[in-house]
Write an enzyme that holds these catalytic residues in place. Structure first.
Site, mmCIF file in Angstrom:
data_model
loop_
_atom_site.group_PDB
_atom_site.id
_atom_site.type_symbol
_atom_site.label_atom_id
_atom_site.label_comp_id
_atom_site.label_asym_id
_atom_site.label_seq_id
_atom_site.Cartn_x
_atom_site.Cartn_y
_atom_site.Cartn_z
ATOM 1 C CG HIS A 134 -1.974 1.043 1.227
ATOM 2 N ND1 HIS A 134 -2.214 1.884 0.160
ATOM 3 C CD2 HIS A 134 -2.871 1.400 2.174
ATOM 4 C CE1 HIS A 134 -3.215 2.705 0.453
ATOM 5 N NE2 HIS A 134 -3.625 2.440 1.669
ATOM 6 C CG HIS A 174 -3.668 2.762 -9.252
ATOM 7 N ND1 HIS A 174 -4.965 2.603 -8.798
ATOM 8 C CD2 HIS A 174 -2.983 3.372 -8.241
ATOM 9 C CE1 HIS A 174 -5.057 3.100 -7.574
ATOM 10 N NE2 HIS A 174 -3.876 3.564 -7.208
ATOM 11 C CG ASP A 221 3.140 5.094 -5.390
ATOM 12 O OD1 ASP A 221 3.151 5.804 -4.374
ATOM 13 O OD2 ASP A 221 2.254 4.260 -5.632
#
Length: 428
Positions: free
Chosen positions: A268, A307, A363
């Site tokens: 996560h 994702h 990210d």
């Protein structure tokens, strides 16, 4: 039978059932009427990881993964990142609308008033080992806040509830900064309430002997943008944890602690650190083509792409990429940036990745920014948890006021033995 329904035939019995469709879903409880034999409990769904199960109706965050859309309370993330600041966005998430000038000033004043933590909590944090992980310290210290504010258990007292929300949003940067300083072996720095939310956080992190710490405005703004982008993201693992724990009617500090624990997990909150490790392993721009081939052959993993929700370019990634340019103007270019840019360029043009809808996510560039701001990798999830607190609290508040919500208790499919007889130890 209506157009907004689903007709299901149970081939075990030959019976037809009409299930109402609302907002593109059927109610799982409606499946219980589909029964093959008396006493079998009716039909249930099996959905590990909630891949296609809605657990709530929410008006906090909207995501259209196919189109790459992210909105907080209906406001496009692009507009908020460009024109707003974190505390205004936090107000929006918690209260459901943007504040007017008087509401905003009162909100900022109230949050700022609560940035300090009790000295006993400071002593509590000093008791951790010198090498304690900052995220573990944050998790424990937020949980400990419930013992400092026992009135927080009165979750249906609106005034008390609003106070705990302000306290949590205010104290998270302080606790996060204390955990960072602890790992550095440096004295804790108290909040400077003359500074903005993000600037104060940077001061508590990096202030040394100077009378007042003044961060570069470009770095402050970049951190504000990162905080806005990470403020909420619908029903992810940590938000689901907050809602599940909150469904027991526990205090908000304990519920948010559950969110921090979920975020602590590498699947996560650890993706941006994994991106940095990947870029270092690639080493140079010249090695990018061979790395891409390794990914196609199953020998390498492409981190920071794809994702669970987005099947298009993550809208947060585009904003972060621009923020990275501003940060690197101050800190100098991170050598890994060139590798990242080349990797993104090739991946976005290669049919292998395009056909699989693998686009950069939030990210991919955030780790580069955090590293440029001199954060060690173990601080990355702390930087995620601080802004996500406003989203967790907005979701917690919504859950409390939702008449459909019950204590979380998923069904299970039992696969173990039945009726096993106990054998005395001497006869085994």
């Amino acid at each position: 039978m209506t157009e907004q329904s689903l007709t299901v035939r149970d081939n075990r019995t030959g019976k037809d059932y009409d299930l109402a469709i609302t907002d593109g879903t059927i109610r799982a409880a409606d499946l219980k009427q589909i029964s093959a034999t008396d006493g079998d409990g009716g039909l249930a769904t099996y959905d590990p990881g909630f891949v296609n199960t809605a657990s709530t109706r929410s008006s906090v965050t909207f995501i259209d993964g196919d189109k790459g859309i992210l909105e907080y309370r209906g406001y496009p993330i692009e507009q908020l990142a460009e024109q707003s600041n974190y505390l205004e966005v936090a107000y929006l998430l918690v209260n459901g609308s943007l504040p007017n000038k008087a509401e905003y000033e009162a909100w900022v004043h109230d949050v700022t008033y609560h940035t300090f933590v009790h000295e006993n909590l400071k002593t509590f944090m000093q008791g951790f080992r010198y090498d304690a992980h900052p995220m573990g310290m944050l998790l424990a210290s937020v949980g400990a806040l419930s013992t400092f504010y026992p009135e927080s258990r009165e979750i249906f007292d609106e005034e008390s509830r609003a106070l705990q929300i302000r306290r949590l949003i205010a104290k998270m940067p302080t606790l996060g900064a204390f955990s960072y300083r602890h790992a550095q072996g440096k004295p804790y720095i108290y909040p400077d309430n003359e500074l903005s939310y993000a600037a104060n956080f940077l001061s508590m992190l990096f202030k040394m002997s100077e009378p007042k710490y003044a961060a570069d405005d470009r770095l402050v703004r970049a951190l504000e943008i990162l905080f806005i982008l990470h403020a909420d993201h619908e029903q992810n693992a940590s938000t689901n944890a907050v809602r599940a724990i909150g469904s027991t009617q526990v205090d908000p500090y304990s519920a948010v602690t559950g969110g921090i624990a979920a975020l602590y997990g590498p699947l996560h909150g650890g993706a941006n650190e994994a991106v940095l490790k990947m870029l270092r392993r690639i080493g140079t721009v010249d090695n990018v083509p061979s790395f891409i081939e390794g990914v196609k052959n199953g020998e390498e993993r492409l981190m920071g792409f794809g994702h669970r929700v987005y099947k298009n370019y993550d809208p947060r990634a585009k904003i972060i990429k621009k923020a990275a340019d501003d940060v690197f103007e101050v800190t100098g270019i991170n050598p890994l940036l060139k590798i990242a840019v080349e990797l993104e360029k090739i991946a976005l043009e290669d049919e292998y990745f395009v056909s699989r809808k693998l686009y950069p996510n939030v990210d991919f560039y955030s780790g580069l920014i955090y590293e440029a701001l001199q954060f060690p990798p173990e601080m990355f999830t702390v930087l995620f948890a601080i802004p996500r607190t406003s989203g967790w609290l907005a979701q917690w508040l919504e859950m409390l006021n939702d008449g459909d919500q019950k204590i979380a208790r998923p069904k299970q499919i039992y696969t173990g033995a039945r009726g096993t007889q106990y054998v005395p130890m001497g006869d085994r």
